[in-house]
Design a protein around this motif. Sequence first.
Motif, PDB file in Angstrom:
ATOM      1  N   SER A  58      -3.051 -10.761   4.244  1.00 50.34           N
ATOM      2  CA  SER A  58      -2.762  -9.799   5.299  1.00 50.34           C
ATOM      3  C   SER A  58      -3.818  -9.901   6.402  1.00 50.34           C
TER       4      SER A  58
ATOM      5  N   GLU B  98      -5.071  -7.102  -2.586  1.00 56.33           N
ATOM      6  CA  GLU B  98      -6.033  -7.016  -1.495  1.00 56.33           C
ATOM      7  C   GLU B  98      -6.488  -5.569  -1.295  1.00 56.33           C
ATOM      8  N   ARG B  99      -5.546  -4.639  -1.332  1.00 53.19           N
ATOM      9  CA  ARG B  99      -5.903  -3.223  -1.190  1.00 53.19           C
ATOM     10  C   ARG B  99      -6.857  -2.796  -2.296  1.00 53.19           C
ATOM     11  N   THR B 100      -6.599  -3.255  -3.493  1.00 55.54           N
ATOM     12  CA  THR B 100      -7.462  -2.928  -4.623  1.00 55.54           C
ATOM     13  C   THR B 100      -8.869  -3.459  -4.402  1.00 55.54           C
TER      14      THR B 100
ATOM     15  N   HIS C 206      -6.076  -6.883   6.511  1.00 57.43           N
ATOM     16  CA  HIS C 206      -7.050  -6.889   5.423  1.00 57.43           C
ATOM     17  C   HIS C 206      -8.171  -7.880   5.703  1.00 57.43           C
TER      18      HIS C 206
ATOM     19  N   GLU D 212      -1.064  -5.668  -2.559  1.00 60.32           N
ATOM     20  CA  GLU D 212      -1.600  -4.659  -3.472  1.00 60.32           C
ATOM     21  C   GLU D 212      -2.951  -5.097  -4.031  1.00 60.32           C
TER      22      GLU D 212
ATOM     23  N   GLY E  40     -10.574  -1.441  -1.604  1.00 63.49           N
ATOM     24  CA  GLY E  40     -10.935  -0.114  -2.102  1.00 63.49           C
ATOM     25  C   GLY E  40     -12.164  -0.153  -2.992  1.00 63.49           C
TER      26      GLY E  40
END
Length: 79
Positions: A39, A11-13, A42, A9, A16
């Motif tokens: 990931s 990493e996604r942030t 990522h 989460e 983004g």
Amino acid sequence: MAEKLNPVEAERTCLGAAMQSVQALEALAEAIKAEHFASDIHRRIYAAMLALHDRSERVDVVTIRNEIQDDRAVTYVAG
């Protein structure tokens, strides 16, 4: 008490934010290397973002996908 993000989460942030702002990507680039991502997908996306930025190219979903289009795992995820 603040809720903790799990690594994926977080990493996604980061990804983004980097996609939304050149300044955010530059700030991340100073502190985080691709190998810091847990990931694999990522890591690949972030490395593509950095490569595009280094070449002064636009960083967006299309250019990232084009940068890593030969990577079947990324193509599958990106659609």
